[in-house]
Design a protein around this motif. Structure first.
Motif, PDB file in Angstrom:
ATOM      1  N   UNK A 261       2.273 -22.320  -7.094  1.00  0.00           N
ATOM      2  CA  UNK A 261       1.311 -23.338  -6.667  1.00  0.00           C
ATOM      3  C   UNK A 261       1.186 -23.426  -5.158  1.00  0.00           C
ATOM      4  N   UNK A 262       1.534 -22.335  -4.470  1.00  0.00           N
ATOM      5  CA  UNK A 262       1.506 -22.333  -3.008  1.00  0.00           C
ATOM      6  C   UNK A 262       0.204 -21.772  -2.466  1.00  0.00           C
ATOM      7  N   UNK A 263      -0.133 -22.253  -1.301  1.00  0.00           N
ATOM      8  CA  UNK A 263      -1.240 -21.721  -0.510  1.00  0.00           C
ATOM      9  C   UNK A 263      -0.881 -21.993   0.943  1.00  0.00           C
ATOM     10  N   UNK A 264      -1.739 -21.562   1.848  1.00  0.00           N
ATOM     11  CA  UNK A 264      -1.503 -21.871   3.252  1.00  0.00           C
ATOM     12  C   UNK A 264      -2.723 -22.559   3.840  1.00  0.00           C
ATOM     13  N   UNK A 265      -2.460 -23.350   4.852  1.00  0.00           N
ATOM     14  CA  UNK A 265      -3.504 -23.943   5.675  1.00  0.00           C
ATOM     15  C   UNK A 265      -3.272 -23.428   7.085  1.00  0.00           C
ATOM     16  N   UNK A 266      -4.363 -23.156   7.805  1.00  0.00           N
ATOM     17  CA  UNK A 266      -4.207 -22.611   9.152  1.00  0.00           C
ATOM     18  C   UNK A 266      -5.269 -23.165  10.080  1.00  0.00           C
ATOM     19  N   UNK A 267      -4.868 -23.370  11.318  1.00  0.00           N
ATOM     20  CA  UNK A 267      -5.788 -23.735  12.383  1.00  0.00           C
ATOM     21  C   UNK A 267      -5.809 -22.614  13.390  1.00  0.00           C
ATOM     22  N   UNK A 268      -7.012 -22.185  13.787  1.00  0.00           N
ATOM     23  CA  UNK A 268      -7.159 -21.075  14.726  1.00  0.00           C
ATOM     24  C   UNK A 268      -7.932 -21.564  15.939  1.00  0.00           C
ATOM     25  N   UNK A 269      -7.431 -21.207  17.110  1.00  0.00           N
ATOM     26  CA  UNK A 269      -8.111 -21.606  18.350  1.00  0.00           C
ATOM     27  C   UNK A 269      -8.146 -20.444  19.330  1.00  0.00           C
TER      28      UNK A 269
ATOM     29  N   UNK B 150      -5.230 -25.257   1.726  1.00  0.00           N
ATOM     30  CA  UNK B 150      -5.728 -23.937   1.353  1.00  0.00           C
ATOM     31  C   UNK B 150      -7.038 -23.598   2.064  1.00  0.00           C
ATOM     32  N   UNK B 151      -7.043 -23.831   3.371  1.00  0.00           N
ATOM     33  CA  UNK B 151      -8.248 -23.586   4.159  1.00  0.00           C
ATOM     34  C   UNK B 151      -7.849 -23.144   5.565  1.00  0.00           C
TER      35      UNK B 151
ATOM     36  N   UNK C   8      -4.838 -18.149  18.925  1.00  0.00           N
ATOM     37  CA  UNK C   8      -3.587 -18.607  18.322  1.00  0.00           C
ATOM     38  C   UNK C   8      -3.890 -19.230  16.978  1.00  0.00           C
ATOM     39  N   UNK C   9      -3.084 -18.881  15.992  1.00  0.00           N
ATOM     40  CA  UNK C   9      -3.185 -19.501  14.672  1.00  0.00           C
ATOM     41  C   UNK C   9      -1.879 -20.225  14.395  1.00  0.00           C
ATOM     42  N   UNK C  10      -1.993 -21.454  13.946  1.00  0.00           N
ATOM     43  CA  UNK C  10      -0.834 -22.210  13.473  1.00  0.00           C
ATOM     44  C   UNK C  10      -0.998 -22.311  11.954  1.00  0.00           C
TER      45      UNK C  10
ATOM     46  N   UNK D  60      -3.778 -29.563  11.646  1.00  0.00           N
ATOM     47  CA  UNK D  60      -3.808 -30.859  10.958  1.00  0.00           C
ATOM     48  C   UNK D  60      -5.111 -31.018  10.167  1.00  0.00           C
ATOM     49  N   UNK D  61      -6.200 -30.607  10.775  1.00  0.00           N
ATOM     50  CA  UNK D  61      -7.503 -30.681  10.105  1.00  0.00           C
ATOM     51  C   UNK D  61      -7.495 -29.816   8.842  1.00  0.00           C
ATOM     52  N   UNK D  62      -6.894 -28.631   8.920  1.00  0.00           N
ATOM     53  CA  UNK D  62      -6.802 -27.746   7.755  1.00  0.00           C
ATOM     54  C   UNK D  62      -5.888 -28.337   6.686  1.00  0.00           C
TER      55      UNK D  62
END
Length: 194
Positions: free
Chosen positions: A150-158, A185-186, A69-71, A178-180
């Motif tokens: 000026x947009x980017x995305x941050x994602x958490x994958x588990x 942008x990570x 899952x990626x948020x 949250x960590x991302x």
């Protein structure tokens, strides 16, 4: 004559009932679809995410295949709405949805979680593979939107534990996101690939 008229009457009623059944069936399918889709992006919505997650978890358990899952959160999205207006913000959300859909397989489930957040259920791929897909998406979003908005995305994958409850699973995914977001942008995965 009377019998033919009654036969025609019954045939006509049967035809009308058949047509009504077809119309009702289409209406029910339409209502089901719109109750599970986001009106801005056309993606599945959070309600559908929960339904599909339960299905995919059961399938992954039966087949002994991985599930990830990626948020995803759009960094600095509020600036779009504040600077260019909500219509421009909706257009950006739609473009991002298209990027997400175009970079995953048809078996993966892309949803609009709400606001400027999205979620993807990756079926049958490892955490490392899901991470690579999210990195590819992150780079494409950065290339498309960084200079203009000026947009980017941050994602958490588990990748969930086999007996992890949905509530705990989403808390873990949220923790990765949250960590991302603290770095922006990570993409962050909660497992080391080495």
């Amino acid at each position: 004559m009377q019998i033919r008229f009654e036969n025609l009457l019954w045939a006509g009623m049967a035809l009308l009932l058949s047509i009504a059944g077809l119309i009702a069936g289409r209406l029910i399918r339409h209502l089901d679809r719109i109750s599970h889709t986001d009106s801005v992006t056309g993606l599945w919505n959070r309600r559908c995410f929960y339904l599909r997650l339960a299905e995919e978890e059961a399938r992954a358990c039966r087949r002994k295949t991985p599930l990830c899952i990626a948020m995803i959160d759009i960094d600095n999205f509020k600036v779009i709405n504040d600077t260019y207006g909500h219509i421009a913000g909706d257009l950006v959300l739609s473009e991002l949805a298209a990027i997400f859909k175009n970079n995953v397989r048809t078996s993966d489930i892309v949803t609009r979680w709400g606001g400027d957040e999205f979620a993807i259920i990756f079926c049958g791929i490892s955490l490392q593979e899901a991470y690579a897909v999210m990195e590819r998406i992150r780079h494409e979003v950065e290339a498309r939107f960084r200079s203009s908005y000026g947009l980017a995305i941050s994602a958490g994958v588990i990748s969930p534990e086999s007996d992890q409850a949905v509530k705990d699973l989403l808390l873990t995914a949220d923790r990765a996101l949250y960590k991302a977001k603290t770095q922006k942008n990570v993409v962050v995965a909660l497992v080391d690939f080495s």
